[in-house]
Enzyme design. Structure first.
Site, mmCIF file in Angstrom:
data_model
loop_
_atom_site.group_PDB
_atom_site.id
_atom_site.type_symbol
_atom_site.label_atom_id
_atom_site.label_comp_id
_atom_site.label_asym_id
_atom_site.label_seq_id
_atom_site.Cartn_x
_atom_site.Cartn_y
_atom_site.Cartn_z
ATOM 1 N N HIS A 32 0.831 -1.210 0.000
ATOM 2 C CA HIS A 32 0.000 0.000 0.000
ATOM 3 C C HIS A 32 0.861 1.254 0.000
ATOM 4 C CE1 HIS A 32 -3.778 -2.157 1.488
ATOM 5 N NE2 HIS A 32 -3.979 -1.694 0.277
ATOM 6 N N GLU B 190 -5.268 -12.946 -21.696
ATOM 7 C CA GLU B 190 -4.219 -12.938 -20.680
ATOM 8 C C GLU B 190 -3.778 -14.351 -20.306
ATOM 9 O OE1 GLU B 190 -5.462 -10.724 -17.235
ATOM 10 O OE2 GLU B 190 -7.426 -11.664 -17.163
ATOM 11 N N ASP C 151 -0.627 -10.823 -16.730
ATOM 12 C CA ASP C 151 -0.925 -12.243 -16.558
ATOM 13 C C ASP C 151 -0.424 -13.060 -17.733
ATOM 14 O OD1 ASP C 151 -2.111 -12.706 -14.029
ATOM 15 O OD2 ASP C 151 -3.828 -11.518 -14.669
ATOM 16 N N CYS D 262 -3.868 -3.628 -22.188
ATOM 17 C CA CYS D 262 -4.093 -2.884 -20.954
ATOM 18 C C CYS D 262 -3.149 -3.301 -19.826
ATOM 19 C CB CYS D 262 -5.549 -2.996 -20.503
ATOM 20 S SG CYS D 262 -6.027 -4.675 -20.103
#
Ligand code: PEP
Ligand code: MG
Length: 554
Positions: A188, A431, A455, A502
């Protein structure tokens, strides 16, 4: 002069003095108390104040850094509101007659250790969150200032690790950059640094903290992950020049706003933005993105205790569509599972979660969740230009099932006289190698493709994307990955459907030309990289034969 290597965040370079963050609460003492009620009351008051501080941080983060960053503080609020945390603190105060600070510290450590022991990157990161909350409560209980912030000249902050709250509270006017001994790229804290545009290097190792001194001069290179302490004159000069060049480059990029994404020989493509939350649409627009190429809708499902309702989802999708005012918005159905876990899904623990029940598999196994999301999406479709995209496709039969469910959802809405747009496009992510290899068949059934290179790289090269030890083997430039992209582009072209990219590779400008030559129609990147990719596109001339043949005919 000493060099340290970590993981860089952001492309900027900072040069300045080091300020070492000293933690004040390392020595929480165990004190025997006689008035348990008074101690419990102190805890309740500290908790109320902590919740108020977290709410302020949440609002500030939402404004400055978007939804992904703010989600950290929602998570903190949830942990703090967890009854089990209260019960543990109270039972220590009552049962062992210890002071509140000590009960909080011990409770937090027990929670943190429990999280840290989980074999899951997401849950392991929660250990930092619990310690962050404990620090906050103890600071409040001891009457210390709410955040450790350096004052005076701008400095480079150094710490063993920064909690997400600390990263979010860093004052941009006082901090040049930060360096942490620990931390991982997907933590984070790293997300917050990226969102707030603070250059940082994380994971430089403990040796760094042992060796550096307060006020040492240092260079922090967010691009390469290098930290150079007490640089000699030559090195300092070199980095100052690079810093100037980078600043100038960033400034020049702004001039590209409003310009077309067109090559020197006139080929136009779309450059869209990837977002993780409703608020990020503003950043996409501010960076002149032509649309949203990937809205990772699963972020609406994370950091909460129950499923978002159809109404909640509808409101979120509608808002993004309205904000984007007719520009294309591609919303991906949830990609929950693997590293993105939400407790309330009660997923079984898997040996290999990346190869397990994630994304579309989960949706097909739990159609009620899928249908609710599809209803919300279709209802929102009348407010803009929506594309719905399905992740982790591996088979034609999956797409057949998906299309059948979509038809049922539309029929149901029609019967209920609820409006939806018939122009809503349905696309799939490429992917997995399987999807690329059967892309000719899938292209007959889908309206568009979008290649998820993160991926695709993981599955093609058999490299767990969460495992830093195999990073060196996970080369997204690997010919196998590029061939699969090209194969998919060829299928898309033959069947007259659009294809975008993407995954992270979409922003890799060393490949932009290759992608254009393959016939990629759209590149979707994080909002702050839209202009960088636009600049790359505008410098390409496809009429000149390619220098290097890397793909199918090589
Ligand atoms: C990808 O896999 O490239 C992708 C865009 O999806 P995510 O990173 O969310 O898995
Ligand atoms: Mg993916």
């Amino acid at each position: 002069m000493e060099k340290y290597q970590g993981v860089g965040i952001g492309e900027a370079i900072a040069i300045g003095k080091l300020r070492l963050l000293r933690r004040h609460d390392q020595n929480v003492k165990c004190v025997q108390i006689t008035d348990a009620e008074r101690e419990k009351d102190r805890f309740r008051r500290a908790k109320t104040l902590a919740l108020r501080q977290l709410q302020e941080l949440l609002e500030k983060s939402l404004q400055e850094a978007g939804r992904d960053s703010a989600a950290v503080f929602e998570a903190h609020q949830m942990i703090l509101l967890d009854k089990e945390f209260d019960e543990s603190v109270f039972s220590m105060i009552d049962g062992q007659n210890v002071n509140t600070e000590y009960a909080v510290k011990l409770t937090a450590e027990t929670f943190a250790e429990r999280f840290a022991a989980m074999c899951d990157v997401y849950m392991t990161a929660r250990a930092t969150d619990v310690r962050d909350i404990s620090d906050r409560l103890i600071r409040i209980l001891s009457g210390a200032a709410s955040q450790p912030m350096p004052s005076g000249e701008k400095v480079i902050l150094c710490a063993d690790d920064l909690t997400p709250s600390e990263a979010a509270s860093l004052n941009r006017d006082r901090i040049l950059a930060f360096v942490t001994a620990g931390g991982s790229f997907s933590s984070h804290t790293a997300i917050l640094a990226r969102g707030r545009n603070i250059p940082a290097v994380i994971g430089v190792g403990d040796k760094f903290l042992r060796e550096v001194k307060e006020d040492d001069e240092a260079i922090v290179d967010g691009g390469t992950g290098e930290v150079i302490v007490n640089p000699d004159k030559e090195v300092r000069k070199m980095f100052s020049e690079r810093q100037r060049t980078l600043t100038e480059k960033a400034r020049l990029l702004q001039d590209l706003k409003g310009m077309e994404n067109v090559t020197l020989d006139g080929k136009k493509i779309d450059i869209y933005a990837n977002i993780g939350g409703v608020e990020d649409a503003a950043s996409a627009l501010a960076n002149d993105a032509g649309g949203i190429g990937l809205f990772r809708s699963e972020f609406l499902f994370l950091e909460r205790t129950d499923y978002p309702s159809e109404e909640e989802q509808f409101a979120a999708y509608k808002k993004v569509l309205e904000d984007m005012a007719g520009k294309k918005v591609i919303i991906r159905t949830i990609d929950i599972g693997a590293d993105k876990q939400a407790d309330y899904f009660r997923l079984k623990k898997e040996e290999n979660p990346a190869l397990g029940c994630r994304a579309i598999r989960l949706c097909l196994l739990r159609p009620e969740i899928f249908r609710t999301q599809l209803r919300a999406l279709y209802r929102a479709s009348v407010y803009g230009n929506l594309g719905i995209m399905f992740p982790m496709i591996t088979a034609v039969s999956e797409l057949e099932k998906i299309l059948a469910i979509c038809s049922q959802v539309k029929a149901e809405l029609k019967q209920q006289e609820i409006r939806f747009s018939d122009r809503t496009e349905l696309g799939i992510m490429i992917e997995t190698p399987a999807a690329a290899l059967i892309s000719d068949k899938l292209a007959c059934m889908a309206d568009f493709f979008s290649v998820g290179t993160n991926d695709l790289t993981q599955y093609t090269l058999a490299c767990d994307r969460q495992n830093p030890d195999v990073k060196q083997f996970a080369d997204p430039h690997h010919e196998a990955v590029l061939r699969l992209i090209e194969m998919s582009a060829e299928s898309a072209r033959r069947h007259g459907i659009r294809i975008g990219i993407c995954g992270e590779l979409a922003a890799d400008t060393t490949l932009t030309e290759a992608f254009l030559r393959m016939g990629i129609d759209e590149l979707s990147v994080s909002p702050d990289l839209v202009l960088k990719v636009r600049r790359a596109v505008r410098g390409i001339d496809l009429s000149i034969p390619a220098q290097k043949i890397i793909l199918l005919d090589s």
